[in-house]
Design an enzyme around this catalytic site. Structure first.
Site, PDB file in Angstrom:
ATOM      1  N   ARG A  71       0.900  -1.072   0.096  1.00 45.23           N
ATOM      2  CA  ARG A  71       0.041   0.183   0.126  1.00 45.23           C
ATOM      3  C   ARG A  71       1.083   1.393  -0.090  1.00 45.23           C
ATOM      4  NH1 ARG A  71      -5.475  -1.541   2.104  1.00 45.23           N
ATOM      5  NH2 ARG A  71      -5.776  -3.359   0.926  1.00 45.23           N
ATOM      6  N   ARG A 106      -1.348  -6.129  12.841  1.00 41.48           N
ATOM      7  CA  ARG A 106      -2.172  -5.365  13.654  1.00 41.48           C
ATOM      8  C   ARG A 106      -2.620  -6.188  14.838  1.00 41.48           C
ATOM      9  NH1 ARG A 106      -5.973  -1.319  10.361  1.00 41.48           N
ATOM     10  NH2 ARG A 106      -4.180  -0.085   9.279  1.00 41.48           N
ATOM     11  N   GLU A 166       0.501   4.219   0.885  1.00 40.92           N
ATOM     12  CA  GLU A 166      -0.177   5.129   1.694  1.00 40.92           C
ATOM     13  C   GLU A 166       0.954   5.946   2.676  1.00 40.92           C
ATOM     14  OE1 GLU A 166      -2.283   2.152   3.832  1.00 40.92           O
ATOM     15  OE2 GLU A 166      -4.060   2.340   2.793  1.00 40.92           O
ATOM     16  N   SER A 191     -11.603  -6.223   7.192  1.00 42.87           N
ATOM     17  CA  SER A 191     -12.716  -5.754   6.417  1.00 42.87           C
ATOM     18  C   SER A 191     -13.279  -6.835   5.719  1.00 42.87           C
ATOM     19  CB  SER A 191     -12.316  -4.641   5.439  1.00 42.87           C
ATOM     20  OG  SER A 191     -12.114  -3.237   6.203  1.00 42.87           O
ATOM     21  N   GLU A 247      -8.998  -1.017  13.695  1.00 45.69           N
ATOM     22  CA  GLU A 247      -9.727  -2.060  12.755  1.00 45.69           C
ATOM     23  C   GLU A 247      -8.530  -3.091  12.301  1.00 45.69           C
ATOM     24  OE1 GLU A 247     -10.468  -0.263   8.641  1.00 45.69           O
ATOM     25  OE2 GLU A 247      -9.662  -2.193   7.800  1.00 45.69           O
ATOM     26  N   ARG A 287      -0.395   2.637  12.885  1.00 42.59           N
ATOM     27  CA  ARG A 287      -1.288   1.316  12.555  1.00 42.59           C
ATOM     28  C   ARG A 287      -1.210   1.077  11.001  1.00 42.59           C
ATOM     29  NH1 ARG A 287      -7.551   2.600  12.032  1.00 42.59           N
ATOM     30  NH2 ARG A 287      -7.433   3.228  14.228  1.00 42.59           N
ATOM     31  N   HIS A 288      -0.236   1.916  10.454  1.00 45.65           N
ATOM     32  CA  HIS A 288       0.016   1.760   8.742  1.00 45.65           C
ATOM     33  C   HIS A 288       1.347   1.445   8.398  1.00 45.65           C
ATOM     34  CE1 HIS A 288      -3.805   4.062   8.602  1.00 45.65           C
ATOM     35  NE2 HIS A 288      -4.191   3.271   7.372  1.00 45.65           N
TER      36      HIS A 288
HETATM   37  P1  AMO Z   1      -8.906  -3.147   3.621  1.00 52.60           P
HETATM   38  O1  AMO Z   1      -8.141  -2.326   2.615  1.00 52.60           O
HETATM   39  O2  AMO Z   1      -9.628  -2.682   4.685  1.00 52.60           O
HETATM   40  O3  AMO Z   1      -9.675  -4.305   2.754  1.00 52.60           O
HETATM   41  O4  AMO Z   1      -7.498  -4.126   4.379  1.00 52.60           O
HETATM   42  C1  AMO Z   1      -7.795  -5.014   5.089  1.00 52.60           C
HETATM   43  C2  AMO Z   1      -7.084  -5.072   6.556  1.00 52.60           C
HETATM   44  O5  AMO Z   1      -5.573  -5.068   6.284  1.00 52.60           O
HETATM   45  C3  AMO Z   1      -5.197  -4.245   7.206  1.00 52.60           C
HETATM   46  N1  AMO Z   1      -4.343  -3.131   6.456  1.00 52.60           N
HETATM   47  C4  AMO Z   1      -3.096  -2.701   6.939  1.00 52.60           C
HETATM   48  N2  AMO Z   1      -2.344  -3.064   7.760  1.00 52.60           N
HETATM   49  C5  AMO Z   1      -1.193  -2.531   7.812  1.00 52.60           C
HETATM   50  N3  AMO Z   1      -0.709  -1.330   7.179  1.00 52.60           N
HETATM   51  C6  AMO Z   1      -1.559  -1.023   6.257  1.00 52.60           C
HETATM   52  N4  AMO Z   1      -1.481   0.065   5.502  1.00 52.60           N
HETATM   53  C7  AMO Z   1      -3.022  -1.573   5.963  1.00 52.60           C
HETATM   54  N5  AMO Z   1      -3.805  -1.498   5.169  1.00 52.60           N
HETATM   55  C8  AMO Z   1      -4.892  -2.586   5.564  1.00 52.60           C
HETATM   56  C9  AMO Z   1      -6.012  -4.013   8.219  1.00 52.60           C
HETATM   57  C10 AMO Z   1      -7.261  -4.022   7.249  1.00 52.60           C
HETATM   58  O6  AMO Z   1      -8.406  -4.021   7.977  1.00 52.60           O
HETATM   59  N6  AMO Z   1     -10.029  -6.343  -0.271  1.00 52.60           N
HETATM   60  C11 AMO Z   1     -10.330  -6.058   1.079  1.00 52.60           C
HETATM   61  C12 AMO Z   1     -10.709  -7.127   2.184  1.00 52.60           C
HETATM   62  C13 AMO Z   1     -12.033  -7.788   1.690  1.00 52.60           C
HETATM   63  O7  AMO Z   1     -12.966  -7.393   1.543  1.00 52.60           O
HETATM   64  O8  AMO Z   1     -11.631  -9.215   1.500  1.00 52.60           O
HETATM   65  C14 AMO Z   1      -9.196  -5.089   1.742  1.00 52.60           C
HETATM   66  O9  AMO Z   1      -8.167  -5.181   1.238  1.00 52.60           O
HETATM   67  O10 AMO Z   1      -6.085  -4.917   9.197  1.00 52.60           O
END
Ligand code: AMO
Length: 441
Positions: free
Chosen positions: A219, A415, A221, A367, A364, A227-228
């Protein structure tokens, strides 16, 4: 002398009075003039060794060794005089050393004493000196909890007859859309690092009904949060022939209960160092997102501009769930269409979606939801989201071939560990984290 097999430190007490060979790192060394004491560390534990001047060569070698040298030792397992250090697993014994061979020396200046029970250093120091830091017991133990988490996840999924798959991470298009993808050079073309295994796990349903993946997710981001990170390990799953997205939540709940149970059973020592505990009741509370927002306003005076929840709201709703349901977990359901991806199944009201987030100890962690499985509906939804169906040609192909109703989740592994152990940053739960500024070690 005849070559003898290595004994692990944890097993040394079983060899009281016998001659053993141990191998490991010098945890610490204390020179008392006449006697030299070395605490030796291997993957199983730490043991005290004593070296007396009579053993001339061993004594000379012991004078030279320093912290983190790797050594091979032979000696007698003796009862420790005075029965000191009874609180450790090897505190009742010590090794009277007969022979020390240095396997490798330390060629660098050690920036701190990694043998200390608490490393009193900041996050950057923890991450900059990762190779050394990971040897510290308390930090090393984070990854034992992580190992158990991965093992429990795979076991839970296999027990429920999900097939483990590995999907490609180099893609021709950005899966989840948005701006948070990494573009890479792929020979003479452009490619993208996978933002999630979403499309491929759905394809997996078309072939196997039930699939799961433990895999890297990328990602882009530009966040500086606790948390990221920019590369994390996702615990994904997708299941066919669901009646509703409740089936998906039921499955995820049972997986998390097993993970919580296994970790509390098998990682007691690690949890006690971090005062980690997990409240996982029989049923995790499930409330609609809109209901959660009402609770936040009524109980905590927190108003939301949009129908969505921010990190502070997630923290407060977990406080509420802990108090009301003795649960560290809470599902929030029915997110509005505007905040969910185009593949989400819309609810009958046309405003919300058959989706959820799972919040754990204020963050979170997952998802998921039900997906659209009808080709025409999916194609129309792509248009409705302002996207071009031609960009999703290969994904749409799956739905031309007959697809069951299905749904799944993406669960962030790091997480979970962060929150179980109460670590300040997610980066502490990652061996070699990647963030906006960090590409090394
Ligand atoms: P989403 O984008 O919410 O959903 O990601 C799912 C879970 O991945 C973790 N997560 C992260 N952990 C650490 N760093 C990050 N930058 C980060 N981004 C996300 C979180 C989050 O809840 N395709 C959908 C899932 C689905 O619907 O099956 C998806 O990617 O714990």
């Amino acid at each position: 002398m005849k070559h003898i097999e290595r004994t692990l430190i944890i097993d040394a007490p079983k060899f009281l009075g016998q001659y053993v060979r141990l191998s490991g790192w010098v945890n610490s060394r204390r020179d008392h003039g006449k006697l030299i004491f070395i605490d030796l560390r291997d993957r199983s534990g730490v043991v005290q060794m004593v070296i007396i001047p009579d053993k001339e060569i061993a004594y000379k070698n012991a004078k030279d060794v320093r912290s983190e040298f790797v050594i091979d030792v032979e000696g007698f397992v003796k009862e420790r005089p005075g029965g000191l250090a009874k609180n450790t697993k090897t505190g009742m014994i010590e090794i009277e050393v007969a022979k020390i061979d240095v396997i490798s020396e330390v060629e660098a200046e050690l920036p701190f004493d990694v043998a200390k029970s608490e490393l009193d250093v900041n996050l950057n120091t923890l991450l900059d000196n990762r190779n050394l830091v990971l040897r510290n017991k308390k930090i090393n133990d984070i990854f034992k909890v992580y190992d158990q988490l991965l093992k429990s996840y795979a076991e839970a999924m296999r027990t429920a007859h999900f097939l483990e798959i590995k999907t490609p991470k180099i893609l021709s298009a950005a899966t989840e859309g948005g701006a948070n993808f990494f573009k890479i050079k792929y020979f003479n073309r452009e490619a993208y690092l996978a933002q999630s295994p979403q499309f491929y796990k759905q394809a997996g349903v078309g072939a196997f009904e039930r699939v799961f993946e433990i895999g890297s997710v990328f990602r882009a981001e530009p966040h500086f949060t606790t948390r990221h990170v920019n590369e994390y390990v996702g615990l994904d799953a997708e299941m066919g022939f669901i009646d509703s997205f409740s089936d998906v939540m039921d499955q995820l709940e049972s997986v998390l209960k097993k993970m919580a149970f296994d970790i509390s059973q098998n990682c007691q020592e690690e949890l006690s160092e971090y005062s980690g505990e997990i409240l996982a009741p029989e049923h995790f509370p499930r409330i609609r997102l809109t209901e959660a927002l009402e609770i936040l306003e009524k109980e905590y005076g927190k108003k939301s501009e949009d129908v969505d929840i921010d990190p502070e709201g997630e923290r407060l709703i977990c406080e509420w769930a802990k108090e009301k349901y003795s649960s560290d977990f809470i599902f929030l359901t029915h997110y509005p269409i505007s905040v969910r991806p185009f593949y989400s199944m819309p609810s009958a009201d046309g405003q919300f979606t058959e989706t959820f987030d799972l919040i754990f100890k204020g963050v979170e962690i997952a998802s998921g939801g039900q997906r659209i499985h009808n080709y025409k509906q999916l194609k129309n939804n792509i248009v409705r989201y302002g996207l071009n169906p031609e960009d999703f040609e290969h994904y749409l192909d799956i739905f031309k071939l007959g697809m069951p109703s299905h749904g799944g989740w993406g669960l962030g592994s790091e997480r979970i560990v962060q929150k179980i152990l109460g670590l300040d940053s997610i980066k502490e739960a990652i061996l070699f984290p990647r963030d906006v500024k960090r590409l090394t070690p």
